[in-house]
Write an enzyme that holds these catalytic residues in place. Structure first.
Site, PDB file in Angstrom:
ATOM      1  N   GLY A  29       0.814  -1.217   0.000  1.00  0.00           N
ATOM      2  CA  GLY A  29       0.000   0.000   0.000  1.00  0.00           C
ATOM      3  C   GLY A  29       0.838   1.253   0.000  1.00  0.00           C
ATOM      4  N   ASN A  30       0.180   2.383   0.155  1.00  0.00           N
ATOM      5  CA  ASN A  30       0.897   3.656   0.255  1.00  0.00           C
ATOM      6  C   ASN A  30       0.233   4.541   1.303  1.00  0.00           C
ATOM      7  OD1 ASN A  30      -1.066   5.573  -1.107  1.00  0.00           O
ATOM      8  ND2 ASN A  30      -0.781   4.068  -2.740  1.00  0.00           N
ATOM      9  N   ARG A  31       0.825   5.707   1.555  1.00  0.00           N
ATOM     10  CA  ARG A  31       0.418   6.520   2.701  1.00  0.00           C
ATOM     11  C   ARG A  31      -0.728   7.498   2.415  1.00  0.00           C
ATOM     12  NH1 ARG A  31       4.374   5.328   6.339  1.00  0.00           N
ATOM     13  NH2 ARG A  31       6.411   4.923   5.422  1.00  0.00           N
ATOM     14  N   SER A  32      -1.369   7.381   1.274  1.00  0.00           N
ATOM     15  CA  SER A  32      -2.454   8.313   0.966  1.00  0.00           C
ATOM     16  C   SER A  32      -3.578   8.206   2.003  1.00  0.00           C
ATOM     17  CB  SER A  32      -3.018   8.004  -0.424  1.00  0.00           C
ATOM     18  OG  SER A  32      -4.204   8.726  -0.623  1.00  0.00           O
ATOM     19  N   ALA A  94      -4.551   7.491  -4.940  1.00  0.00           N
ATOM     20  CA  ALA A  94      -3.146   7.173  -5.206  1.00  0.00           C
ATOM     21  C   ALA A  94      -3.109   5.707  -5.633  1.00  0.00           C
ATOM     22  CB  ALA A  94      -2.302   7.396  -3.966  1.00  0.00           C
TER      23      ALA A  94
END
Ligand code: C5P
Length: 217
Positions: A29-32, A94
């Protein structure tokens, strides 16, 4: 903003970072945080639009249709269903550039003999580019460009390559702009227009300014 100027308009907003499954319990995942998309959706709702929010981050806002998904593939699937009837698409999500090539059916076990574990990734489709390529002249599509360098050059390229009507670009290397904060510093790019630099403001203010511009275009 008391007038319902978006009455009768169908607006789709995507929000949050996609979660690309590795196995039944793990993902990449990512930090969005989803905050920019949430602000876009809420302001559109307040202006009277019929809003569909497609989000990876759980949300429960009144007065809109919320679809929760995890992966880029699921986001694409939902958009293929709802985009044909939409007036505006805001791609604030994102989307991960890559996903694991294979999703394991069972939880992957660690192997005591191996200190290195490799996951092969494969490219995700570019959702914005794929969906916007199908848009009619009545439909309006907005993309985002989060950059750490060459902001305007990269955003300009995205505007053209991804068939977007507008790109909202922000330099995420700056403090108080981009991921996980409540403020953003955005430059708006539109085909045939000079870029417009907005000052640092809350994501809600960015959303209000965007919708104001959309209504006065
Ligand atoms: O190319 P980049 O990821 O910087 O572009 C950002 C814009 O493209 C965002 O609007 C994002 O939602 C969208 N995007 C997409 N599908 C991808 C990657 C990005 O729709 N696979």
């Amino acid at each position: 903003f008391t007038e319902k100027k978006l009455n009768g308009k169908r607006v789709i907003v995507t929000a949050g970072g996609t979660k690309e499954a590795i196995d039944p319990v793990r993902f990449i995942g990512n930090r969005s945080s989803g905050k920019m998309g949430f602000a876009m959706a809420k302001v559109a709702r307040d202006l009277g639009a019929e809003v569909t929010l497609i989000t990876t981050v759980p949300a429960s806002f009144a007065g809109m249709n919320i679809i929760q998904i995890q992966t880029a593939d699921e986001m694409m699937q939902q958009l293929k269903d709802v985009f044909p009837k939409a007036d505006v698409l805001i791609m604030a999500a994102a989307v991960a550039d890559f996903k694991p090539m294979k999703v394991a059916d069972q939880k992957i076990k660690k192997n005591d003999d191996e200190d290195i574990f490799t996951i092969k990734l494969t490219k995700n489709p570019d959702i914005l580019q794929t969906i916007a390529a199908t848009k009619t002249s009545q439909q309006f599509v907005v993309g985002f460009a989060a950059e750490t360098q060459h902001l305007l050059d990269n955003a300009e390229k995205k505007l053209n390559k991804k068939h977007a009507d507008v790109i909202l670009a922000n330099d995420v290397s700056q403090k108080n702009a981009g991921f996980n904060v409540d403020t953003n510093k955005v430059t708006l790019l539109q085909k045939g227009h000079e870029p417009i630099n907005w000052p640092l403001m809350s994501k809600t203010e960015v959303a209000k300014k965007f919708w104001d511009l959309y209504l006065n275009k």
